[in-house]
Design an enzyme around this catalytic site. Structure first.
Site, PDB file in Angstrom:
ATOM      1  N   CYS A 258      41.280  46.050  31.074  1.00 40.64           N
ATOM      2  CA  CYS A 258      42.062  44.880  31.480  1.00 40.64           C
ATOM      3  C   CYS A 258      42.746  44.167  30.323  1.00 40.64           C
ATOM      4  O   CYS A 258      43.502  43.223  30.550  1.00 40.64           O
ATOM      5  CB  CYS A 258      41.163  43.890  32.225  1.00 40.64           C
ATOM      6  SG  CYS A 258      40.425  44.587  33.712  1.00 40.64           S
TER       7      CYS A 258
ATOM      8  N   CYS B  15      38.060  39.355  29.572  1.00 38.59           N
ATOM      9  CA  CYS B  15      37.034  40.392  29.551  1.00 38.59           C
ATOM     10  C   CYS B  15      37.681  41.715  29.930  1.00 38.59           C
ATOM     11  O   CYS B  15      38.810  41.745  30.431  1.00 38.59           O
ATOM     12  CB  CYS B  15      35.916  40.060  30.543  1.00 38.59           C
ATOM     13  SG  CYS B  15      36.493  39.948  32.266  1.00 38.59           S
TER      14      CYS B  15
END
Length: 468
Positions: free
Chosen positions: A130, A452
Site C-alpha cells: 500500500c 501501513c
C-alpha cells in the site's frame, strides 16, 4: 496591485495586512526552521509541483473493461497536460503496482510511452504494497539527491476489476510439459492427468500475508481487540471519513481528480464513486466480515476494493523556478519502518511518524496537517491509541513515554481511504497531494503523511507548505 488609497475600508486593509503578515510568518519560519533543521547536508530543496489522479472507483464498475496501464496512462497524460511539461523534459518515470498484470510487468514504462513520454526517458516499476507510490516518490528523491536527474514523474495504479487468476500449479506443470511431449504416449499420459478434477482448481489472489497466510482483515480485527477499539468507535470513524469526503467533494476540494473518458462507452467519469455516508444505524446492522460472528471489522468500516491511478511531478526547486512553476510543497524527511507482520501488521503509522519527526527535529505540536492511510477504521484508531500509550512506547518503541496521538481536528479532514477508495499503489500520491493542498487551504506549515502496508511495513514523510 492594491494601494492604500484604493482601499475602501479598514476591513479591506486588515485583510490585506493579514495576508502579508501570514506570508511573512511562513517565509520566516521557512528560513529559520526548514533550511536549518529539515534540510540535511548534501540534500537539495525538492518540491511537489503537481499531482493528479483518476477518479477512484469501486472495482467492477465503470473501469471494469480496462487494464491497469490504461488508468496509469490517463494519469500521466493528465499530469503532463495540467503542468504543461514537455514530455521530453521528464527526467525519469517511476510507477507502483501491487497486483501485476503479467503482460505489462514494467507498467510504468508501458504507461509512460502510451502517454506520449519519449522512449528515451527511463521508467521502472516498484512494489511495496500500500506504500508503493510513496516508494516511487522517495526513490525519485534519491535520484535527484544523487544528481542523476533534476525531476521525475511518480505514481501508481491498481486494478481490482480484473486481477490475474492462475491455473493451479499442477495444471501449469502439465501445460509446460506439453510443449516437450513428442510421442503419442507422452501426450496421452499428460491428457490423463488433465482429467483429474483437482488440477482445474484456480489460484485466486488474496489480500493476505504470504508469511502468515492471514487475510489483512483478520489482522485488523485482532489489532482492534488488542487496543480495545469498539465496534461503535470504528463505525463512528468510518462515518466521519465518508462525511468529510462528501463535504470535500461537494466543495470542490478534491481537485486532483481528472475526468476519464471510458473507451467503448459514452461516459466520462469525473468523481470518486465510493463516498457514501451511511447512517450509523445501518452500519451497526452489518455482520462481521472476517472473524465471525464476534469480530468488529465490517464492510462499512473497511476500505473497499478500488480501481484507480495517480501521478505527480517532483523536481528541484531550482528547476521549478526556472520553468515558472509555483510548487505545492517541499518534500522533506521521510522514513520506512518494518515490524512483525502478524501481530503488528498495521501499526506502520505509530512506528513511522515519531521516527520521521525526530529526524526532522519537529514535535507533534509543530504539525498542522495529518494525512494517514485508512485501511480500516480499527487500524487507524489502534494506531492513535498506540501513539498515546506509555506501554507501547516503552515496550515497542524504546521511548521513555508515549509520543502522543494527532489532534483529530487536524486529521484526514477531507476524508480518507475508507471513503475515497484505496487503489493500493495509487494512495501514496493522494496522501501527499492532499497534505500539500490542506496546508495551503488551512494556512499551515508542516504536514505528516503516514501509512501501513502489507508485510508489516510503514512509511512517513514530512511535507512543508511552499511559500506563496
Amino acid at each position: 496591485m492594491a494601494t492604500l488609497a484604493s482601499l475602501k475600508n479598514s476591513a479591506s486593509l486588515q485583510t490585506l495586512l493579514g495576508k502579508a503578515f501570514r506570508s511573512e510568518r511562513l517565509l520566516c519560519a521557512h528560513y529559520s526552521k526548514s533550511t536549518k533543521t529539515l534540510k540535511k547536508a548534501g540534500q537539495k530543496d525538492i518540491v511537489l509541483v503537481e499531482a493528479v489522479r483518476t477518479p477512484f472507483l469501486q472495482s467492477g464498475t465503470q473501469y471494469k473493461n480496462l487494464m491497469p496501464h490504461d488508468l496509469q496512462r490517463e494519469a500521466y497524460k493528465a499530469l503532463l497536460k495540467r503542468t504543461g511539461l514537455d514530455p521530453a523534459d521528464a527526467g525519469y518515470v517511476i510507477g507502483g503496482i501491487v497486483i501485476q498484470e503479467v503482460k505489462t510487468s514494467n507498467i510504468a514504462r508501458e504507461a509512460a510511452m502510451g502517454a506520449g513520454i519519449p522512449d528515451s526517458v527511463p521508467a521502472h516499476t516498484v512494489t511495496m504494497a500500500c506504500i508503493s507510490s510513496n516508494q516511487a516518490i522517495t526513490t525519485g528523491i534519491g535520484y535527484i539527491n544523487s544528481g542523476m536527474v533534476d525531476n521525475f514523474i511518480a505514481g501508481g495504479t491498481e486494478f481490482m476489476s480484473d486481477v490475474p487468476i492462475r491455473h493451479s500449479r499442477k495444471m501449469r506443470a502439465i501445460m509446460l510439459q506439453s510443449t516437450k511431449a513428442k510421442t503419442t504416449g507422452q501426450k496421452l499420459a499428460l491428457f490423463s492427468k488433465v482429467l483429474n478434477p483437482s488440477v482445474w482448481n484456480p489460484e485466486l489472489p488474496a489480500v493476505a500475508e504470504f508469511s502468515t497466510n492471514e487475510v489483512m482483515g483478520h489482522s485488523a480485527d485482532r489489532l482492534a481487540a488488542a487496543f480495545e477499539v469498539s465496534r461503535q468507535e470504528q463505525d463512528d470513524f468510518a462515518f466521519r471519513s465518508h462525511s468529510l469526503a462528501k463535504k470535500a467533494q461537494d466543495e470542490g476540494l478534491l481537485d486532483d481528480v481528472i475526468p476519464v473518458k471510458v473507451p467503448g462507452v459514452d461516459e466520462t467519469v469525473d468523481k470518486d464513486n465510493g463516498i457514501r455516508p451511511t447512517p450509523l444505524e445501518k452500519m451497526a446492522s452489518l455482520k462481521a466480515a472476517f472473524i465471525k460472528p464476534h469480530g468488529t471489522v465490517t464492510a462499512a468500516n473497511s476500505s473497499f476494493l478500488t480501481d484507480g491511478a495517480s501521478a505527480c511531478l517532483v523536481m528541484t526547486e531550482e528547476k521549478a523556478k526556472r520553468l515558472g512553476y509555483k510548487p505545492l510543497a517541499y518534500l522533506r524527511n521521510f522514513t520506512y519502518t518494518a515490524m512483525d507482520p502478524k501481530d503488528q501488521l498495521l501499526l506502520g503509522p505509530a512506528r513511522s511518524m515519531p521516527k520521521v519527526l525526530d529526524q526532522a527535529g519537529l514535535e507533534l505540536k509543530d504539525i498542522d496537517v495529518f494525512e494517514f492511510h485508512e485501511a480500516f477504521a480499527g487500524q487507524i484508531l489502534a494506531n492513535l491509541k498506540a501513539l498515546d500509550s506509555d506501554w507501547f512506547a516503552q515496550n515497542e518503541m524504546n521511548r521513555p513515554a508515549k509520543y502522543g496521538a494527532p489532534d483529530l481536528s487536524k486529521f484526514n479532514l477531507w476524508g480518507g481511504s475508507l471513503s475515497i477508495g484505496h487503489p493500493f499503489a495509487a494512495t501514496g500520491v493522494r496522501l501527499v497531494q492532499t497534505a500539500a493542498k490542506r496546508l495551503r487551504k488551512e494556512d499551515g506549515q508542516f504536514g505528516v503523511v503516514a501509512a501501513c502496508a502489507a508485510g508489516g511495513l510503514g512509511h512517513a514523510m514530512v511535507v512543508e507548505r511552499y511559500p506563496e
